[in-house]
Scaffold this active site. Structure first.
Site, short mmCIF file in Angstrom:
data_model
loop_
_atom_site.label_atom_id
_atom_site.label_comp_id
_atom_site.label_asym_id
_atom_site.label_seq_id
_atom_site.Cartn_x
_atom_site.Cartn_y
_atom_site.Cartn_z
N THR A 197 29.78 42.62 39.60
CA THR A 197 30.64 42.34 40.76
C THR A 197 31.36 43.64 41.10
OG1 THR A 197 31.01 40.09 39.99
CG2 THR A 197 32.54 40.94 41.63
N LYS A 226 40.59 40.97 39.62
CA LYS A 226 39.61 41.97 40.03
C LYS A 226 38.94 41.55 41.34
CE LYS A 226 35.07 43.79 38.96
NZ LYS A 226 33.89 43.84 38.12
N LYS A 285 30.23 36.77 47.51
CA LYS A 285 30.87 36.49 46.21
C LYS A 285 32.40 36.57 46.32
CE LYS A 285 31.72 37.07 41.63
NZ LYS A 285 31.51 36.22 40.52
P1 NAD Z 1 31.61 43.52 29.75
O1 NAD Z 1 32.74 44.50 29.79
O2 NAD Z 1 31.53 42.52 28.65
O3 NAD Z 1 30.22 44.32 29.79
C1 NAD Z 1 29.98 45.51 30.49
C2 NAD Z 1 29.07 46.38 29.61
O4 NAD Z 1 28.71 47.56 30.31
C3 NAD Z 1 29.76 46.83 28.31
O5 NAD Z 1 28.99 46.41 27.21
C4 NAD Z 1 29.80 48.36 28.44
O6 NAD Z 1 29.63 49.03 27.21
C5 NAD Z 1 28.60 48.61 29.36
N1 NAD Z 1 28.65 49.89 30.03
C6 NAD Z 1 29.67 50.46 30.74
N2 NAD Z 1 29.30 51.67 31.21
C7 NAD Z 1 28.01 51.87 30.80
C8 NAD Z 1 27.08 52.93 30.97
N3 NAD Z 1 27.40 54.03 31.63
N4 NAD Z 1 25.86 52.81 30.41
C9 NAD Z 1 25.52 51.69 29.71
N5 NAD Z 1 26.36 50.65 29.51
C10 NAD Z 1 27.59 50.75 30.05
O7 NAD Z 1 31.65 42.78 31.16
P2 NAD Z 1 30.96 41.38 31.56
O8 NAD Z 1 31.91 40.26 31.33
O9 NAD Z 1 29.58 41.35 30.96
O10 NAD Z 1 30.85 41.56 33.15
C11 NAD Z 1 29.89 42.40 33.76
C12 NAD Z 1 30.01 42.26 35.26
O11 NAD Z 1 29.80 40.89 35.63
C13 NAD Z 1 31.37 42.66 35.82
O12 NAD Z 1 31.18 43.33 37.04
C14 NAD Z 1 32.07 41.31 36.02
O13 NAD Z 1 33.05 41.34 37.04
C15 NAD Z 1 30.90 40.42 36.40
N6 NAD Z 1 31.11 38.99 36.10
C16 NAD Z 1 31.61 38.60 34.90
C17 NAD Z 1 31.81 37.24 34.66
C18 NAD Z 1 32.36 36.76 33.33
O14 NAD Z 1 32.71 35.58 33.24
N7 NAD Z 1 32.45 37.61 32.30
C19 NAD Z 1 31.47 36.29 35.63
C20 NAD Z 1 30.91 36.72 36.84
C21 NAD Z 1 30.74 38.08 37.05
#
Ligand code: NAD
Length: 296
Positions: free
Chosen positions: A93, A243, A168
């Site tokens: 997102t 966010k 979204k």
């Molecule tokens: P998270 O922080 O658990 O995971 C993000 C991952 O990206 C981490 O493991 C981090 O190490 C990795 N990362 C960051 N920079 C990187 C790079 N340069 N190279 C490789 N890996 C890298 O976050 P999440 O909860 O998995 O959410 C991910 C996305 O999905 C976000 O944009 C969030 O807004 C969206 N989202 C999350 C949810 C939820 O309920 N968690 C729901 C809908 C949407």
């Protein structure tokens, strides 16, 4: 079977990768965090040594990262290294502007691209029941759909580049405002000496009916599965709602749209987050509203 590279193995990307493997795809995965790479390996993924190494030879590259700056940084690295004519999908997102920039980068290198943010949370990621809201051209969407179907149950083409991100944040703005309104109604009812159940029974079958009330009721009792019955454990954390509301405000400013309720919701949830409740389910906003009594 498609040869897929997956970058970003966090709370969402980890289980999404596992579901791609379960569906029979060959997945090479990468994350900066070693523990996430180890889990993906246990789930059956090959592990890349770097983001660039991970995308070599892949037909489809998927990113699932925290914010626009991470997506642009990873896409700038990997897009030039992708196989000619491959497809890149971003499921994070992020802000609409960064999403459009990412699409333009892919087009410059001759790659198809789709923005495909999700709703359904970590539960949906584990159960492969996510909804994907997609932006991009018809050809890229058609190529992305069968891959996304391994991770979700509803795949919607919303329009061109960035359209998935736009839809979204519109949805989540409605959700935030309606949850605050439902919370407010319960707070007023409490002061009037009315029971939660009476409010629920009438409003849930009247013109005030909405998802925030009937599926995700912010007081314990009427909907036993809602986070209110579990001390407001998420669910969907307040920090993630802030966010999305901030992204909605950024988008509104960039196109000159008036979003007075969205603006107020952003301030309300931000105040709740700043009071130490970032990890509390967003339906806990009712507690913040209750606490405002007598202050205005
Ligand atoms: P998270 O922080 O658990 O995971 C993000 C991952 O990206 C981490 O493991 C981090 O190490 C990795 N990362 C960051 N920079 C990187 C790079 N340069 N190279 C490789 N890996 C890298 O976050 P999440 O909860 O998995 O959410 C991910 C996305 O999905 C976000 O944009 C969030 O807004 C969206 N989202 C999350 C949810 C939820 O309920 N968690 C729901 C809908 C949407």
């Amino acid at each position: 079977m498609t040869n897929i590279a997956f970058i970003g193995l966090g709370n969402m990307g980890g289980p999404m990768t596992a579901n791609l493997i379960k569906a029979g795809h060959k997945v090479t995965a990468f994350d900066l965090v070693a523990a996430s790479r180890d889990q993906a390996k246990k789930d059956g993924a090959a592990i890349g040594e770097s983001a660039v190494a991970t995308v070599q030879g892949a037909d489809v590259v998927i990113t699932m990262l925290p914010a626009g700056k991470h997506v642009l940084s990873v896409w700038n690295e990997v897009v030039p290294a992708m196989k000619k004519g491959a497809l890149i999908i971003d499921c994070s997102t992020i802000d609409v502007e960064s999403s459009k920039q990412a699409h333009a980068l892919a087009a410059k290198h001759g790659m198809g691209s789709v923005d495909a943010p999700v709703s359904g949370g970590t539960g949906g990621a584990k159960a492969a029941t996510l909804t994907f809201m997609c932006g991009g051209d018809e050809k890229s969407f058609a190529a992305a759909k069968p891959v996304l179907e391994a991770m979700g149950k509803k795949i919607v083409h919303c329009g061109g580049a960035g359209a998935g991100q736009g839809v979204k944040i519109c949805n989540n703005m409605v959700l935030a405002v309606s949850m605050a309104a439902v919370g407010e109604a319960f707070c007023l009812a409490e002061k009037l000496g009315l029971s939660h159940q009476a409010v629920f029974d009438v409003v849930s079958t009247s013109s005030g009916q909405c998802w925030a009330l009937t599926t995700y009721c912010p007081v314990p009792g009427p909907v036993p599965t809602s986070p209110a019955n579990n001390d407001y454990k998420p669910g969907f954390a307040t920090a993630l709602m802030v966010k999305d509301l901030t992204l909605a405000q950024d988008a509104a400013k960039s196109v000159g749209a008036a979003t007075p309720f969205g603006k107020q919701a952003q301030e309300l949830y931000k105040a709740f987050e700043d009071a130490g409740n970032g990890g509390v389910d967003f339906s806990g906003i009712i507690k913040h509203v209750r606490g405002l009594a007598g202050k205005s």
